[in-house]
Design a protein around this motif. Structure first.
Motif, PDB file in Angstrom:
ATOM      1  N   THR A  95      15.374   8.602 -14.535  1.00 33.01           N
ATOM      2  CA  THR A  95      16.706   8.173 -14.017  1.00 33.01           C
ATOM      3  C   THR A  95      17.541   8.175 -15.333  1.00 33.01           C
ATOM      4  N   SER A 121      20.146   5.754 -17.144  1.00 32.93           N
ATOM      5  CA  SER A 121      20.462   4.406 -17.283  1.00 32.93           C
ATOM      6  C   SER A 121      21.938   3.986 -17.436  1.00 32.93           C
ATOM      7  N   THR A 148      19.186  11.590 -11.294  1.00 35.54           N
ATOM      8  CA  THR A 148      17.578  11.355 -11.271  1.00 35.54           C
ATOM      9  C   THR A 148      17.140  13.040 -11.868  1.00 35.54           C
ATOM     10  N   ASN A 168      15.464   6.767 -18.596  1.00 35.44           N
ATOM     11  CA  ASN A 168      14.549   5.765 -17.941  1.00 35.44           C
ATOM     12  C   ASN A 168      13.467   6.447 -17.310  1.00 35.44           C
ATOM     13  N   ASP A 183      23.593   4.647 -14.422  1.00 36.48           N
ATOM     14  CA  ASP A 183      23.231   3.179 -13.603  1.00 36.48           C
ATOM     15  C   ASP A 183      22.311   3.700 -12.337  1.00 36.48           C
ATOM     16  N   HIS A 184      21.202   4.798 -12.783  1.00 33.99           N
ATOM     17  CA  HIS A 184      20.103   4.919 -12.054  1.00 33.99           C
ATOM     18  C   HIS A 184      20.549   5.765 -10.870  1.00 33.99           C
ATOM     19  N   TYR A 185      21.989   6.334 -10.474  1.00 34.58           N
ATOM     20  CA  TYR A 185      22.270   7.237  -9.779  1.00 34.58           C
ATOM     21  C   TYR A 185      21.696   8.626  -9.875  1.00 34.58           C
TER      22      TYR A 185
END
Length: 291
Positions: free
Chosen positions: A159, A161, A273, A177, A269-271
């Motif tokens: 992801t 980050s 991927t 990430n 923000d891990h949205y």
């Protein structure tokens, strides 16, 4: 007068003797006191030395305990890897047993018939014997056993980050990430996946838009664009997009996700991927089991 002098001398001697006795008594008392002080100091030094040795012993025990815990973690990790290898070997053995049972279930007549196909001959015009050509694929099932599953498990999931701002055109998106990286084929520093073996792979990418920003991205193989994605972001709406593709890769091929537009941000923000895995390994260029 003479008698008086004698008396005075005797008195002087008596006083002197008394004073000497007092001095000796005081000196002996002081020596005893000094001796007691020396013994007290020696006892304190011995106590300090014992305390230091005890502290050193505790420190050594803590060091040994930490080292044992580290070794225990290493052993547990090795045991886990061995269990995984054992599971792979068990599945492979079961697959081979199934193949052997299938081959052994054929009657001897059928096996002999297949072998006789390779010995058929025909006469040419000069009466010489010429071997008949038998297609290679006809004898393959009975003479060779191929692998039935992936020998090299490969899968990754990463992801983004942090937001990536002011990106350049065709700059790789580095999904930093890393959640899963079986086979260590994904590089989070470059955002690229390098195929460790030849085969069929599945990849999936999801991108999210920031407010007031719209941008495009592409999935790239060896520098060549395969697909494109578009993400829209307005004052109140933020769009998301995703794609899943299936690729046949050779060992060493590179797959990554690139930004297309100049000076466009990518939502982190891990949205956003990036993921992929080996669907089927290609053994066509590998050694054949049973050959």
């Amino acid at each position: 007068m003479f008698i008086k002098s004698i008396v005075l001398c005797c008195g002087f001697l008596a006083v002197t003797s008394a004073l000497n006795n007092v001095f000796v008594a005081k000196t002996g008392y002081k020596a005893q006191a000094d001796n007691d002080n020396v013994q007290d100091v020696a006892k304190k030094l011995e106590h300090l030395e014992t305390s230091k040795k005890f502290e050193d012993l505790l420190a050594r025990m803590e060091h040994l305990e930490a080292r044992e815990k580290s070794r225990e973690k290493t052993y547990l990790r090795e045991i886990k890897n061995l269990k995984r290898e054992l599971l792979i070997q068990t599945r492979r053995t079961a697959s081979f047993e199934i193949m052997v049972r299938r081959l052994s279930s054929k009657s001897p007549g059928n096996l002999n018939h297949e072998m006789d196909k390779t010995e058929e001959t025909s006469n040419d015009r000069n009466g010489r014997i010429k071997s008949a050509k038998t297609p290679f694929r006809e004898v393959m099932p009975a003479s060779r056993i191929r692998r039935a599953e992936n020998e090299n498990p490969v899968a990754f999931f990463a992801t983004l980050s942090q937001h990536l701002t002011h990106m350049g055109a065709h700059q790789p998106i580095t999904f930093d990430n890393v959640v899963t990286n079986i086979g260590n084929a994904y590089n989070s520093h470059f955002g690229s996946f390098i195929a460790p073996v030849s085969g069929t792979y599945v990849f999936s990418a999801t991108l999210f838009a920031l407010l007031h920003n719209t941008y495009s991205a592409e999935i790239v193989k060896n520098g060549q664009t395969l697909t494109r994605m578009y993400v829209y972001g307005s004052d109140t709406v933020r769009d998301t997009t995703s794609q899943t593709i299936v690729l046949e890769l050779q060992k060493g091929d590179d797959v990554s996700v690139h930004n297309i537009n100049v000076d466009r941000p990518v939502h982190g923000d891990h949205y956003s991927t990036f993921a992929g895995f080996l669907l089927q390994e290609d053994f066509s260029s590998s050694a054949i089991v049973g050959k």
